[in-house]
Design a protein around this motif. Structure first.
Motif, PDB file in Angstrom:
ATOM      1  N   MET A   1       0.933 -16.988  16.708  1.00  0.00           N
ATOM      2  CA  MET A   1       2.013 -16.104  16.336  1.00  0.00           C
ATOM      3  C   MET A   1       1.553 -14.652  16.446  1.00  0.00           C
ATOM      4  O   MET A   1       0.465 -14.301  16.035  1.00  0.00           O
ATOM      5  CB  MET A   1       2.470 -16.419  14.907  1.00  0.00           C
ATOM      6  N   HIS A   2       2.395 -13.823  17.013  1.00  0.00           N
ATOM      7  CA  HIS A   2       2.104 -12.405  17.219  1.00  0.00           C
ATOM      8  C   HIS A   2       2.416 -11.613  15.952  1.00  0.00           C
ATOM      9  O   HIS A   2       3.517 -11.657  15.443  1.00  0.00           O
ATOM     10  CB  HIS A   2       2.935 -11.903  18.390  1.00  0.00           C
ATOM     11  N   LYS A   3       1.420 -10.894  15.447  1.00  0.00           N
ATOM     12  CA  LYS A   3       1.620 -10.086  14.239  1.00  0.00           C
ATOM     13  C   LYS A   3       2.196  -8.721  14.590  1.00  0.00           C
ATOM     14  O   LYS A   3       1.917  -8.164  15.632  1.00  0.00           O
ATOM     15  CB  LYS A   3       0.299  -9.884  13.514  1.00  0.00           C
ATOM     16  N   THR A   4       2.982  -8.196  13.658  1.00  0.00           N
ATOM     17  CA  THR A   4       3.526  -6.851  13.772  1.00  0.00           C
ATOM     18  C   THR A   4       2.718  -5.945  12.852  1.00  0.00           C
ATOM     19  O   THR A   4       2.306  -6.355  11.765  1.00  0.00           O
ATOM     20  CB  THR A   4       5.013  -6.843  13.357  1.00  0.00           C
ATOM     21  N   PHE A   5       2.492  -4.713  13.281  1.00  0.00           N
ATOM     22  CA  PHE A   5       1.745  -3.738  12.502  1.00  0.00           C
ATOM     23  C   PHE A   5       2.705  -2.654  12.017  1.00  0.00           C
ATOM     24  O   PHE A   5       3.510  -2.149  12.801  1.00  0.00           O
ATOM     25  CB  PHE A   5       0.635  -3.110  13.356  1.00  0.00           C
TER      26      PHE A   5
ATOM     27  N   ASN B   1      -0.175 -10.514   5.968  1.00  0.00           N
ATOM     28  CA  ASN B   1       0.365 -11.848   5.724  1.00  0.00           C
ATOM     29  C   ASN B   1       0.561 -12.520   7.073  1.00  0.00           C
ATOM     30  O   ASN B   1       0.119 -11.988   8.089  1.00  0.00           O
ATOM     31  CB  ASN B   1       1.658 -11.799   4.884  1.00  0.00           C
ATOM     32  N   GLU B   2       1.203 -13.672   7.095  1.00  0.00           N
ATOM     33  CA  GLU B   2       1.301 -14.398   8.365  1.00  0.00           C
ATOM     34  C   GLU B   2       2.151 -13.679   9.411  1.00  0.00           C
ATOM     35  O   GLU B   2       2.052 -13.959  10.593  1.00  0.00           O
ATOM     36  CB  GLU B   2       1.839 -15.807   8.148  1.00  0.00           C
ATOM     37  N   HIS B   3       2.973 -12.720   8.994  1.00  0.00           N
ATOM     38  CA  HIS B   3       3.874 -12.055   9.930  1.00  0.00           C
ATOM     39  C   HIS B   3       3.446 -10.633  10.296  1.00  0.00           C
ATOM     40  O   HIS B   3       3.798 -10.148  11.368  1.00  0.00           O
ATOM     41  CB  HIS B   3       5.296 -11.989   9.357  1.00  0.00           C
TER      42      HIS B   3
ATOM     43  N   PHE C   1       9.085   5.231   3.910  1.00  0.00           N
ATOM     44  CA  PHE C   1       9.110   5.618   5.316  1.00  0.00           C
ATOM     45  C   PHE C   1       8.242   4.599   6.049  1.00  0.00           C
ATOM     46  O   PHE C   1       7.137   4.292   5.611  1.00  0.00           O
ATOM     47  CB  PHE C   1       8.548   7.035   5.489  1.00  0.00           C
ATOM     48  N   CYS C   2       8.717   4.082   7.162  1.00  0.00           N
ATOM     49  CA  CYS C   2       8.006   2.978   7.801  1.00  0.00           C
ATOM     50  C   CYS C   2       8.260   2.975   9.306  1.00  0.00           C
ATOM     51  O   CYS C   2       9.354   3.309   9.767  1.00  0.00           O
ATOM     52  CB  CYS C   2       8.477   1.657   7.194  1.00  0.00           C
ATOM     53  N   ARG C   3       7.242   2.563  10.047  1.00  0.00           N
ATOM     54  CA  ARG C   3       7.384   2.404  11.497  1.00  0.00           C
ATOM     55  C   ARG C   3       6.355   1.393  11.993  1.00  0.00           C
ATOM     56  O   ARG C   3       5.247   1.317  11.479  1.00  0.00           O
ATOM     57  CB  ARG C   3       7.164   3.734  12.196  1.00  0.00           C
ATOM     58  N   LYS C   4       6.755   0.651  13.006  1.00  0.00           N
ATOM     59  CA  LYS C   4       5.827  -0.264  13.675  1.00  0.00           C
ATOM     60  C   LYS C   4       4.812   0.551  14.467  1.00  0.00           C
ATOM     61  O   LYS C   4       5.093   1.662  14.904  1.00  0.00           O
ATOM     62  CB  LYS C   4       6.579  -1.164  14.662  1.00  0.00           C
ATOM     63  N   TYR C   5       3.641  -0.038  14.647  1.00  0.00           N
ATOM     64  CA  TYR C   5       2.649   0.572  15.523  1.00  0.00           C
ATOM     65  C   TYR C   5       1.896  -0.529  16.246  1.00  0.00           C
ATOM     66  O   TYR C   5       2.012  -1.706  15.901  1.00  0.00           O
ATOM     67  CB  TYR C   5       1.705   1.514  14.760  1.00  0.00           C
ATOM     68  N   THR C   6       1.138  -0.148  17.255  1.00  0.00           N
ATOM     69  CA  THR C   6       0.354  -1.122  18.011  1.00  0.00           C
ATOM     70  C   THR C   6      -1.087  -1.111  17.518  1.00  0.00           C
ATOM     71  O   THR C   6      -1.514  -0.170  16.837  1.00  0.00           O
ATOM     72  CB  THR C   6       0.363  -0.805  19.522  1.00  0.00           C
TER      73      THR C   6
END
Length: 142
Positions: free
Chosen positions: A1-5, A74-76, A37-42
């Motif tokens: 499973m691909h995790k999101t940061f 966590n797992e996600h 405040f939140c944003r995805k990152y790689t």
């Protein structure tokens, strides 16, 4: 499973002991939660720099003293939580359906807010309080 940061956090005004949160107030979201405040990152990006970019993009200000609160996984997702102190208490205009508002930590307890966000803010308050004790020369474990 691909995790999101994710890089997340809030602004803090020390003299008034308030934090800045945001709420989606768009037409279709009348009773939304308050959130960080939140944003995805790689994986290749620095989460602290991503948090600084979030603050600049949303509010048009430089977050200069970004402090880590904690990170968890966590797992996600992998989540990095930060805060940045703001010297002057500023009001920010709504932008793109988002409203920004200052709250004391006590006020946060009464807000419509997700449990994880509430937990992140409680941990943030503990980190801020420990940093304040350290500045005053009091004993701290940080």
């Amino acid at each position: 499973m691909h995790k999101t940061f994710y890089a997340s956090g809030f602004l803090y005004h020390l003299p008034s002991e308030q934090i800045l949160l945001q709420q989606d107030t768009s037409l279709y979201n009348h009773a939304s939660h308050w959130f960080l405040f939140c944003r995805k990152y790689t994986k290749n990006e620095n989460p602290e720099e991503v948090f600084q970019k979030i603050i600049f993009d949303f509010l048009g200000i430089e977050a200069v003293s970004v402090q880590p609160v904690y990170s968890y996984e966590n797992e996600h997702a992998n989540q990095c939580i930060f805060y940045s102190e703001l010297e002057a208490l500023q009001n920010f205009s709504s932008k793109n359906g988002l409203t920004f508002k200052w709250f004391t930590f006590k006020d946060v307890e009464k807000l419509k807010i997700m449990e994880q966000t509430k937990h992140d803010i409680v941990v943030g308050q503990r980190v801020i309080n420990a940093a304040s004790r350290k500045r005053r020369g009091e004993h701290t474990f940080l």
